[in-house]
Design a protein around this motif. Structure first.
Motif, PDB file in Angstrom:
ATOM      1  N   TYR A 178       0.781  -1.457   0.037  1.00 23.61           N
ATOM      2  CA  TYR A 178      -0.039   0.115  -0.050  1.00 23.61           C
ATOM      3  C   TYR A 178       0.916   1.177  -0.229  1.00 23.61           C
ATOM      4  CZ  TYR A 178      -3.524   3.453   1.653  1.00 23.61           C
ATOM      5  OH  TYR A 178      -4.273   4.351   2.023  1.00 23.61           O
ATOM      6  N   ASP A 179       1.973   1.096   0.420  1.00 24.51           N
ATOM      7  CA  ASP A 179       2.835   2.499   0.889  1.00 24.51           C
ATOM      8  C   ASP A 179       3.408   2.730  -0.465  1.00 24.51           C
ATOM      9  OD1 ASP A 179       4.294   4.267   2.403  1.00 24.51           O
ATOM     10  OD2 ASP A 179       6.112   3.057   1.677  1.00 24.51           O
ATOM     11  N   ILE A 231       0.797   4.881  -2.394  1.00 19.44           N
ATOM     12  CA  ILE A 231       0.691   6.092  -1.813  1.00 19.44           C
ATOM     13  C   ILE A 231       1.841   6.913  -1.982  1.00 19.44           C
ATOM     14  CG2 ILE A 231       0.636   7.276   0.426  1.00 19.44           C
ATOM     15  CD1 ILE A 231      -2.126   5.839  -0.455  1.00 19.44           C
TER      16      ILE A 231
END
Length: 117
Positions: free
Chosen positions: A92-93, A96
């Motif tokens: 997920y990072d 982002i």
């Protein structure tokens, strides 16, 4: 209507050409058919970055290169939409960070590409 349908069927594979990613599945709104072809920023399973403009896909060495490349394209046409296409296996990072790099390069709005459920 039939002519428009044929045009969209013919151009859809060209837009998604170049980088293969396993997109996450989600219920989401589709893009309007009257919108311009989006700039697609992609992060694949291996963490490599790509930017797709129309039918061509360019590998980027890092997030700064992605931001600079997209900013340069948007300077030609600021109304063009920008979307992020992240592999479902990417942390997920990483997605982002890609979105943040696009925002820092002057992109006002970033969409996310998903596969339907």
């Amino acid at each position: 209507m039939l002519v428009l349908l044929v045009i969209f069927i013919a151009t859809a594979p060209v837009v998604m050409q170049g980088v293969t990613v396993d997109l996450p599945k989600a219920e989401a709104e589709t893009m309007n058919e009257d919108q311009k072809t989006p700039i697609i920023a992609t992060i694949d399973r291996a963490g490599q970055y790509f930017v797709s403009i129309d039918a061509s896909s360019t590998k980027m060495p890092d997030l700064n290169a992605v931001g600079n490349f997209v900013a340069q394209e948007l300077s030609k046409d600021p109304s063009r939409p920008v979307v992020v296409q992240g592999d479902a296996q990417v942390p997920y990072d990483a997605v982002i960070q890609l979105m943040n790099a696009l925002k820092n390069s002057g992109v006002d709005s970033v969409g996310l590409v998903t596969d339907p459920l």
